[in-house]
Design a protein around this motif. Structure first.
Motif, PDB file in Angstrom:
ATOM      1  N   SER A 424       0.809  -1.224   0.000  1.00 11.33           N
ATOM      2  CA  SER A 424       0.000   0.000   0.000  1.00 11.33           C
ATOM      3  C   SER A 424       0.838   1.269   0.000  1.00 11.33           C
ATOM      4  O   SER A 424       0.290   2.358   0.131  1.00 11.33           O
ATOM      5  N   ASP A 425       2.145   1.135  -0.147  1.00 16.88           N
ATOM      6  CA  ASP A 425       3.011   2.310  -0.131  1.00 16.88           C
ATOM      7  C   ASP A 425       3.024   2.955  -1.517  1.00 16.88           C
ATOM      8  O   ASP A 425       3.536   2.367  -2.471  1.00 16.88           O
ATOM      9  N   ALA A 429       7.869   1.658  -5.939  1.00 13.64           N
ATOM     10  CA  ALA A 429       7.581   1.363  -7.350  1.00 13.64           C
ATOM     11  C   ALA A 429       7.177  -0.089  -7.549  1.00 13.64           C
ATOM     12  O   ALA A 429       6.279  -0.388  -8.347  1.00 13.64           O
ATOM     13  N   ARG A 430       7.809  -1.014  -6.846  1.00 12.15           N
ATOM     14  CA  ARG A 430       7.479  -2.429  -7.044  1.00 12.15           C
ATOM     15  C   ARG A 430       6.092  -2.744  -6.494  1.00 12.15           C
ATOM     16  O   ARG A 430       5.352  -3.548  -7.071  1.00 12.15           O
ATOM     17  N   GLN A 431       5.730  -2.124  -5.374  1.00 18.41           N
ATOM     18  CA  GLN A 431       4.381  -2.325  -4.853  1.00 18.41           C
ATOM     19  C   GLN A 431       3.347  -1.741  -5.803  1.00 18.41           C
ATOM     20  O   GLN A 431       2.262  -2.298  -5.985  1.00 18.41           O
ATOM     21  N   PHE A 455      -5.807   0.794  -9.299  1.00 11.76           N
ATOM     22  CA  PHE A 455      -5.220   1.473 -10.445  1.00 11.76           C
ATOM     23  C   PHE A 455      -4.350   2.634  -9.968  1.00 11.76           C
ATOM     24  O   PHE A 455      -4.714   3.347  -9.034  1.00 11.76           O
ATOM     25  N   PRO A 456      -3.212   2.848 -10.602  1.00 10.95           N
ATOM     26  CA  PRO A 456      -2.379   4.008 -10.249  1.00 10.95           C
ATOM     27  C   PRO A 456      -3.060   5.301 -10.661  1.00 10.95           C
ATOM     28  O   PRO A 456      -3.960   5.316 -11.503  1.00 10.95           O
ATOM     29  N   GLU A 457      -2.607   6.394 -10.068  1.00 15.45           N
ATOM     30  CA  GLU A 457      -3.234   7.688 -10.318  1.00 15.45           C
ATOM     31  C   GLU A 457      -3.199   8.051 -11.800  1.00 15.45           C
ATOM     32  O   GLU A 457      -4.128   8.656 -12.322  1.00 15.45           O
TER      33      GLU A 457
END
Length: 666
Positions: A424-425, A429-431, A455-457
């Motif tokens: 959740s960090d 990048a890997r998370q 989904f990423p921002e």
């Protein structure tokens, strides 16, 4: 299980090399392939050289070869100019010196010789003395030259030291080594070395006895020479045959003999009980990867019990023998020992065949804790503990293996739980990669509402477009015409951006290489500009530059990639469903045409179904044209609207019908 997983990933190690570069190791789930030994021996010799000669000055190789005659001319003219001779007199002084060299004698030295030119005459006198009396190992003239102040022997100090080393090489190699060392130090201090004598000193003589030759060859490697592996093997084999006991008594020679031996077991049996090879751990690793398991075990017995390399290799041996609990116990003990010792300097250095060796922290490679976690992950996969295996592979930095567990082995709900609790960090990048993988997996499973949280921002605007259209398409309270437009929009979204919304991390899509798997990526891709600009952020944690990627890696089998356009099939299905619900003939024909256009070039047999639907679309102009052409007609206007126009502006019924009704798309 391991081989099955490797087969499922159709050459996962090749994809890892092509896509991930050195940040991630080769797949721990891939096949273990045979390795060659040349690179191993070269690394081993270099490690020995650095250990036994840590202060050896590195000598750069000369940019070009300069002959002795040319070097004499260049040095003398430079010295003459430094001595203050007029430019027109320098060539005359050079001819006078060359005449002296042909018949040198103390009486022939010019009486009015400038102080800065005296070193040249002393060198010639010493060289003549050696030629006259071969037993004179250090002529008086050379001793006088070396006693001059540094500014008065700038050009011939390296020449004298080199000649003194040559004279001692066969009779007293240790003395020769000292002269050569002084030569390299003089070159480093700034004394002229026009013809590259410092580099030439990094050699041995064929007449030098084997043990002495090996010692000097190791020193030469420390000075910058590339190891001559054939010479090392030949001389070491000869030394072992002639007098193995004497050779094994020398620390340097013993290490070289063990490193070059095809089977170190006989040599290990002749060692004194108290003798511990300096490179026992490294040799054990080499023997393991060369499948010389008996020698590996014998070397491990000479390593300390708490050696991290010993624990690691014993775990690998136990795993090969089927003792999985013992292997897991050894690796767990390894991690405890590592944490307790607080060591951070151990790494594994991979060669071009991805073989791993324990070396110091300065070498490029995968960190030892990452390697242990990777091997532990394979054991956990064999035990079907996929959640812990995912955690181990992420700790190992092995994204390919983490992806195969997350995408193909771990149940979706367990992956959701893991991502919520352990990934959740937003700064990691890997998370972020793992959450995005989960988001696309949920989209493929039609769990659209749940996917939004992962989904990423950068993808949120695209996702919201999809979610809004999906809600309308599945809302039974809306009119069929409204739902048809929503389905048409879903088809547009998947046809233009399906790779980013539903693409698989591994096969068939290979999201980890931005989908570039039918041919080598373009030069722009190699420079870090990926074809899909919108997902460029996704690779921001990877190193950039062509030198960091293995471009020679074999490409995946293209026959296995037939399924990678699955999102196009879903897009075609959405278009077809829109056509079924459409109440306007032109909209219906446009929807069936769009469905077929998604697949007609790559899968014409599947597109034929939509062609038949288009032909049955009534009186729409496009349907009549399709019946006449016996296939899908060209329609640039509709093609632009469906496949290229901005997705943010959803087309209405009139806009779609207008494009579909135009004759030939005009």
């Amino acid at each position: 299980m391991k081989n099955l997983l490797a087969a499922l990933t159709f050459g996962l190690s090749a994809a890892a090399a092509l896509g991930c570069g050195p940040y991630f190791p080769e797949s721990y789930l891939a096949f273990e392939t045979p390795r060659t030994g040349d690179f191993d021996l070269a690394c081993h010799i270099k490690a020995l050289a650095e250990h036994f000669h840590p202060d050896m000055p590195i000598v750069p190789k000369p940019a070009k070869n300069v002959s002795t005659a040319e070097g004499t001319r260049l040095d003398f003219l430079a010295a003459a100019a430094a001595a203050g001779l007029p430019e027109r007199e320098c060539p005359v002084a050079l001819e006078r010196y060359l005449a002296f060299c042909r018949q040198p004698s103390p009486e022939a030295v010019p009486s009015a010789l400038p102080a800065k030119l005296r070193e040249f005459y002393l060198y010639a006198l010493g060289r003549n003395a050696v030629m006259t009396d071969p037993d004179d190992r250090c002529p008086e003239a050379w001793r006088e030259l070396l006693s001059l102040p540094p500014e008065l022997r700038h050009y011939r100090t390296t020449w004298v030291l080199y000649m003194l080393g040559n004279l001692q090489l066969n009779r007293a190699p240790e003395e020769a080594f000292r002269y050569y060392t002084r030569l390299r130090e003089a070159a480093r201090e700034g004394f002229a070395d026009t013809i590259g004598l410092a580099w030439l000193s990094l050699r041995t003589n064929e007449k030098t006895p084997g043990p002495q030759a090996l010692r000097y060859m190791v020193a030469a490697v420390a000075g910058g020479r590339t190891p001559d592996l054939w010479a090392f093997r030949r001389i070491a084999g000869k030394a072992a045959k002639e007098n193995a006991k004497e050779a094994l008594a020398d620390p340097v020679v013993r290490e070289v003999l063990l490193a070059t031996s095809a089977d170190p077991l006989p040599l290990l049996a002749r060692l004194q009980p108290e003798t511990k090879p300096l490179m026992a751990e490294r040799l054990a690793a080499r023997c393991y990867f060369d499948n010389r398991l008996d020698a590996c075990r014998a070397l491990l017995a000479l390593c300390p019990e708490n050696s991290l390399i010993r624990l690691y290799l014993e775990a690998r041996l136990a795993r090969r023998e089927g003792d999985i609990p013992l292997a897991a116990d050894k690796l767990s003990r390894w991690l405890r020992t590592y944490r307790a010792a607080g060591k951070t300097g151990l790494t594994f250095h991979p060669d071009e065949a991805k073989r791993l060796y324990a070396v110091d922290a300065s070498a490029a490679g995968n960190s030892f804790p990452e390697e242990v976690n990777g091997v532990l992950g394979t054991i956990l996969v064999e035990q079907q503990d996929f959640l812990e295996a995912l955690h181990a592979f992420l700790a190992a930095g092995s994204w390919n293996d983490a992806a195969i567990v997350a995408e193909q082995l771990l149940p979706t709900d367990r992956l959701i739980e893991y991502c919520r609790n352990h990934a959740s960090d937003p700064e990691n990048a890997r998370q972020a990669r793992l959450r995005y993988l989960l988001a696309r997996r949920l989209m493929r499973e039609y769990r659209v509402e749940e996917a939004g949280a992962f989904f990423p921002e950068a993808m949120k605007p695209l996702y919201e477009l999809y979610r809004t259209a999906n809600r309308r398409a599945n809302d039974p309270s809306l009119a069929e015409g409204e739902r048809a437009l929503a389905l048409f929009q879903l088809g547009r979204l998947l046809r233009q951006r399906g790779f980013e919304l539903r693409g698989t991390e591994l096969e068939p899509d290979q999201f980890i290489v931005a989908g570039a798997h039918e041919e080598l990526p373009s030069q722009n891709w190699r420079d870090g500009q990926f074809p899909l600009k919108t997902v460029d952020w996704y690779f921001s944690d990877l190193p950039r530059g062509p030198e960091l990627i293995n471009w020679s890696a074999p490409l995946p089998n293209l026959n296995r990639l037939a399924r990678r356009f699955h999102y196009r099939r879903i897009a075609a299905d959405f278009f077809a469903r829109a056509g079924v619900l459409a109440d306007d003939p032109a909209l219906r024909a446009a929807a069936f045409w769009s469905a077929g256009y998604c697949l007609k070039d790559r899968h014409p047999d599947e597109a034929n179904e939509y062609y038949l639907m288009l032909c049955d679309s009534g009186d729409a102009p496009m349907a009549a044209e399709a019946r006449q052409l016996k296939w899908f007609p060209a329609n640039p206007a509709l093609e632009l609207l469906v496949f290229k126009s901005p997705l943010e502006k959803e087309p209405g019924k009139e806009e779609i019908a207008e494009a579909a009704s135009a004759k030939n798309g005009k």
